[in-house]
Design a protein around this motif. Structure first.
Motif, short mmCIF file in Angstrom:
data_model
loop_
_atom_site.label_atom_id
_atom_site.label_comp_id
_atom_site.label_asym_id
_atom_site.label_seq_id
_atom_site.Cartn_x
_atom_site.Cartn_y
_atom_site.Cartn_z
N ILE A 179 -1.49 10.54 2.14
CA ILE A 179 -0.40 10.16 2.44
C ILE A 179 0.91 11.22 2.20
CG2 ILE A 179 1.40 8.52 1.32
CD1 ILE A 179 -1.69 7.45 0.68
N ASN A 209 -2.50 -5.11 -1.77
CA ASN A 209 -2.35 -3.65 -2.07
C ASN A 209 -2.40 -2.92 -0.90
OD1 ASN A 209 -1.86 -3.78 -4.89
ND2 ASN A 209 -4.23 -4.03 -5.20
N CYS A 210 -3.12 -3.34 0.22
CA CYS A 210 -3.18 -2.59 1.47
C CYS A 210 -4.06 -3.42 2.44
CB CYS A 210 -3.77 -1.34 1.31
SG CYS A 210 -3.95 -0.06 2.98
N PHE A 231 0.65 0.20 -10.39
CA PHE A 231 -0.50 -0.30 -9.44
C PHE A 231 -1.88 -0.51 -10.26
CE2 PHE A 231 -4.57 0.44 -7.17
CZ PHE A 231 -4.40 -0.32 -6.07
N ARG A 233 5.31 6.28 -10.63
CA ARG A 233 5.70 5.16 -11.07
C ARG A 233 4.64 4.15 -10.32
NH1 ARG A 233 7.16 0.49 -9.80
NH2 ARG A 233 7.72 1.34 -7.84
N TYR A 234 4.85 4.29 -9.08
CA TYR A 234 4.07 3.23 -8.08
C TYR A 234 2.58 3.32 -8.53
CZ TYR A 234 1.74 1.78 -3.78
OH TYR A 234 0.84 1.10 -2.99
N PHE A 235 2.05 4.42 -8.44
CA PHE A 235 0.46 4.48 -8.86
C PHE A 235 0.32 3.94 -10.13
CE2 PHE A 235 0.52 7.63 -5.24
CZ PHE A 235 -0.50 6.86 -4.61
N GLU A 274 -4.01 -3.21 -12.08
CA GLU A 274 -5.58 -3.49 -11.61
C GLU A 274 -6.46 -3.24 -12.91
OE1 GLU A 274 -6.59 -4.71 -8.91
OE2 GLU A 274 -4.90 -5.02 -7.96
N GLY A 309 0.82 -1.17 -0.22
CA GLY A 309 0.08 0.06 -0.11
C GLY A 309 0.81 1.25 0.01
N THR A 310 0.24 2.45 -0.33
CA THR A 310 0.96 3.39 -0.70
C THR A 310 1.81 4.08 0.74
OG1 THR A 310 -0.99 4.09 -1.76
CG2 THR A 310 0.84 5.93 -1.36
N ASP A 348 -8.65 1.68 -1.99
CA ASP A 348 -7.59 2.52 -2.12
C ASP A 348 -6.23 2.21 -1.06
OD1 ASP A 348 -8.74 4.01 -4.05
OD2 ASP A 348 -8.98 5.92 -2.83
N PRO A 349 -5.37 2.02 -1.68
CA PRO A 349 -4.02 1.62 -0.79
C PRO A 349 -3.56 2.93 0.03
CG PRO A 349 -3.28 2.05 -3.06
CD PRO A 349 -4.43 2.09 -3.17
N GLY A 350 -3.85 2.81 1.34
CA GLY A 350 -3.55 3.88 2.37
C GLY A 350 -4.84 4.32 2.96
N GLN A 399 15.86 8.38 -3.85
CA GLN A 399 15.19 7.13 -3.53
C GLN A 399 15.41 6.03 -4.67
OE1 GLN A 399 11.00 7.94 -3.05
NE2 GLN A 399 10.77 6.04 -1.95
N GLU A 409 9.09 8.47 -8.58
CA GLU A 409 8.95 7.18 -8.10
C GLU A 409 7.48 6.94 -7.66
OE1 GLU A 409 9.94 4.09 -8.04
OE2 GLU A 409 8.66 3.69 -6.09
N CYS A 435 -1.88 0.91 8.33
CA CYS A 435 -0.61 1.87 7.62
C CYS A 435 0.21 2.36 8.95
CB CYS A 435 -1.32 2.91 6.91
SG CYS A 435 -2.61 2.43 5.88
N MET A 489 4.43 12.83 2.47
CA MET A 489 5.52 12.57 1.86
C MET A 489 6.76 13.53 2.21
SD MET A 489 4.14 11.19 -1.71
CE MET A 489 3.03 9.98 -1.60
#
Lengths: 157, 635
Positions: free
Chosen positions: B458, A116-117, B476, B471-473, B480, A78-79, B215-217, B562, B468, A121, B460
């Protein structure tokens, strides 16, 4: 796989076609993966084409068509975990076990998976092994964490 | 259990449960959310059970998530509201003897902020003080597996009120006037949705709850279901009555086993009392809810995909020129709202539209799009000190959320600074510092190039590379994407290829422009919201951090230090004290040296995991990128 167990699972949902996904989930929970015979049995008893069972089993990422290891090492991607270094933890787990994400060790002991999560968190980066949550894992702790499962005698708490 | 078969019977049982609850006296509330359980909460609960076993005057409540997951396991002593954090099973006896019996505060268990100031009461801790908890109000007080606890806090009284005193159209009108907008991401006014579904032709209608929190997070929906499942059920009941539906589904992620368990228990208990089933509260209204578990596909949070998945089919979205309000689940009129939206409903009917619209931004008296009313729960995660779930009124600034409630950036003493905050999940955007003082609401976030989404936030810091992150999203979403429509399927693949080469230093001139072109094509031509918004993380990072993309491409330089291909870890010989901690912690044994002299990193062995940087107490490990590598290391 014991087909009686498959039958019992289907029975639990009254052969209800809409429960197809749930039936497959229960079979996987029982067997750790979806054996082809079990999928064929589901198609036969629930009277749906095998192609439909197969399409569900391949569309949803939680299903595995291959036997998985005794311990499932799940790394949360996950993020929140990602920005706290989850990719490095994944790399380290892969290095430590000598297999890539999605693979199973040849002794069928470990399988690496990502998720994914899981919504924990605050504990990121997070690794879940079987049902145990290992939170705030850094790359230097990976070896020790896996050790507990390699030698079950040390597995306490 | 006796069936509650009239509004009067409900009123009586609420009064009875209030008396029985024992909440006038001392009770210990122990967080039983996933976060606290993962940090050892169950052991703490068992220890307290043992300690108070012989004391009839003290009650123990195993509650849902309190929100402050970073500090779990959490224990709150009520009615004083004393918060103890990071409690261990071994602390139970001491807490009982000192705090509960003698009223003495145990300082070591108190929360301390960044300035080491200790706080006794939960309500005074900045993390809670600046929140406005409505949906989360009962979390931390009730046992989610006991319907009696919910009843003792006037549970199901909103249902009773609407069944006895309001016509369906009045109910819908109330929801429209409240300005309640969908908390799952779209921000579509809930009342308008209800109205369309009610007006749709057909006798059979469905009411669904979207609990596929992909949604991750983001984990607020999970915590609502784990902490107060009856509020969701009550909301769905009110919606079903207004719309004219007798059957509902909750579609929930299979990754949330605890939430599934607690919902099942809640549904069972609601059925036993007669809040679900036939002739609810003695009226003609009948309704029941089934649970459907998802299979780990992000796209199934999209309404049409979710409905197909409930039908037992593969969840691939369809075009929506026919709305699901007219033809949804099994081609019947269907109303779908998110968990948090449903959980808001009972509050609106208990306290009224005027109260609800007094919270938030804008003016919704003309139409519900006029503002953002009520509260929103955000999951504040990433590089922030106080990770957890925060419920805040719309209109609060990002700065207040991140710095007042969140306690600022993690490791700020080591020089880490705020860089961006990502909201809205994989389809959202990264917001830079210049927008921190703008109010947070549906339209505000869109203007900043991001979106509300389901409420992931989130944080940062400067050690996060925004290229990065993009790229991650994209990776992802590439995984999906259901593959049905070409723009999304192929667009994401190409974007992923481009971003993956930029982060390893193989970006080409023109890549940024190509990304922008692909983004606009996908936005116009993708079939569902997944593809239409998939490029937002790329577009927002290009918009605000374009120079970072350029430096990656032109100079092989990563600002966030990173991108592992573009950086080298190096030990500054002048600063190194030779303490050897880095060598001990290095997983690949790439660091060698002599005690009390300096250590060196063998670059051929280094996997750039960053452990040495994190463990060094003397800031002797530096991260180099681009031309710095040549200058300092002569590589």
């Amino acid at each position: 796989m014991d087909m009686q167990k498959v039958d019992a699972i289907i029975e639990k949902y009254n052969k209800d076609e809409t429960a197809l996904l749930a039936v497959l989930q229960d079979i996987q929970a029982e067997k750790n993966y979806l054996p082809r015979e079990a999928m064929e049995r589901v198609a036969e008893i629930m009277e749906v084409p095998f192609s439909r069972v197969s399409s569900l089993a391949t569309f949803f990422s939680s299903f595995s068509l291959e036997p998985r290891g005794e311990h499932i090492v799940t790394i949360c991607m996950g993020t929140a975990c990602h920005v706290r270094g989850a990719p490095l933890v994944l790399k380290e787990v892969e290095r430590e076990l000598g297999i890539a994400n999605g693979e199973t060790t040849s002794d069928l002991k470990f399988t690496i998976e990502t998720v994914n999560c899981v919504g924990a968190c605050a504990l990121g980066p997070l690794v879940i092994i079987d049902e145990n949550y290992h939170g705030n894992i850094s790359t230097s702790e990976v070896e020790e964490m896996l050790e507990q499962y390699q030698n079950p005698s040390k597995q306490e708490g | 259990m006796v069936k509650v078969n009239s509004p009067k019977a409900l009123e009586e049982i609420i009064q009875k449960k209030k008396k029985e609850s024992g909440k006038e006296g001392t009770y210990i509330s122990i967080c039983g959310g996933t976060g606290c359980i993962a940090s050892g909460g169950n052991g703490v609960l068992e220890a307290f059970q043992e300690v108070i076993a012989d004391d009839p005057d003290v009650k123990l409540v195993r509650t849902g998530c309190h929100g402050f997951c970073e500090r779990g396991p959490l224990v709150v002593i009520q009615p004083q509201g004393i918060l103890y954090q990071k409690v261990k099973p071994g602390d139970a006896a001491d807490i009982y003897e000192k705090t509960i019996k003698n009223g003495e505060i145990i300082k070591k268990h108190l929360y301390r902020d960044q300035k080491k100031q200790a706080y006794e009461k939960e309500a005074d801790v900045p993390f809670y003080k600046f929140q406005k908890r409505i949906v989360f109000k009962m979390n931390g007080h009730i046992d989610p597996e006991k319907i009696d606890d919910y009843l003792a806090m006037d549970g199901y009284s909103a249902l009773s009120k609407v069944l006895t005193s309001m016509k369906p159209d009045q109910i819908i009108d109330t929801v429209i006037k409240s300005g309640l907008r969908g908390r799952g991401g779209g921000g579509f006014p809930a009342g308008i949705k209800w109205k369309s579904t009610k007006a749709a032709t057909g006798d059979k209608k469905y009411v669904l709850c979207n609990a596929d929190e992909g949604d991750p997070g983001a984990f607020m929906d999970r915590s609502i279901m784990e902490g107060n499942p009856h509020s969701v059920i009550e909301g769905m009941l009110i919606g079903a009555y207004a719309i004219g539906s007798d059957e509902g589904y909750i579609y929930i992620r299979n990754e949330y086993p605890l939430a599934i368990k607690r919902l099942k228990v809640a549904l069972e208990q609601a059925r036993e009392y007669g809040f679900l089933g036939k002739n609810i509260l003695g009226t003609d209204f009948s309704f029941d809810i089934k649970i459907n578990r998802g299979g780990g596909a992000f796209v199934c949070g999209e309404s049409t995909a979710l409905m197909l998945s409930i039908e037992g089919k593969v969840g691939r979205p369809r075009t929506k020129y026919i709305h699901t309000a007219d033809s949804g689940l099994w081609d019947k009129p269907t109303n779908l709202n998110n968990v948090e939206t449903w959980a808001n409903i009972p509050h609106i009917f208990n306290k009224g539209v005027d109260w609800f619209t007094s919270i938030g931004t804008g003016d919704v008296s003309e139409h519900p799009w006029g503002g953002s009313k009520g509260t929103k729960i955000f999951s504040l995660v990433g590089k922030v000190n106080n990770t957890g779930l925060v419920e805040v009124p719309f209109g609060i600034t990002l700065r207040d959320i991140i710095f007042k409630i969140g306690g600022g950036i993690k490791n700020s003493k080591k020089g880490r600074k705020f860089k961006a905050v990502q909201t809205g999940g994989p389809s959202g955007g990264c917001i830079p510092e210049k927008h921190l003082d703008e109010p947070v609401d549906f339209d505000g976030l869109t203007k900043m190039g991001s979106m509300m989404g389901s409420g992931g936030m989130i944080v940062m810091d400067d050690h996060t590379c925004l290229v990065e992150v993009a790229r991650y999203f994209v990776d992802f979403l590439k995984d999906e994407s259901c593959g049905k429509c070409t723009p999304c399927r192929e667009g994401l693949r190409r974007m992923s290829q481009i971003l993956n080469r930029i982060v390893v230093g193989e970006g080409k001139e023109g890549d940024i422009e190509l990304l922008e072109k692909l983004a606009s094509a996908m936005e116009i031509s993708s079939l569902c919201a997944l593809g239409q918004t998939a490029a937002y993380p790329v577009l927002s990072t290009i918009k605000y951090f374009r120079e970072e993309y350029e430096r990656h491409i032109k100079d092989g330089y990563c600002d966030g230090k990173q991108c592992t291909e573009l950086i080298r870890y190096n030990i500054d010989e002048d600063a190194c004290t030779g303490c050897s901690i880095c060598a001990k912690k290095c997983p690949t044994k790439a660091i060698s040296g002599e005690l009390k002299k300096t250590y060196r990193i063998d670059q051929s062995e280094c996997v750039r995991c960053g452990v040495c940087f994190n463990v060094c107490n003397f800031n002797a490990v530096e991260i180099l990128s681009g031309s710095e590598i040549k200058e300092k290391m002569g590589e």
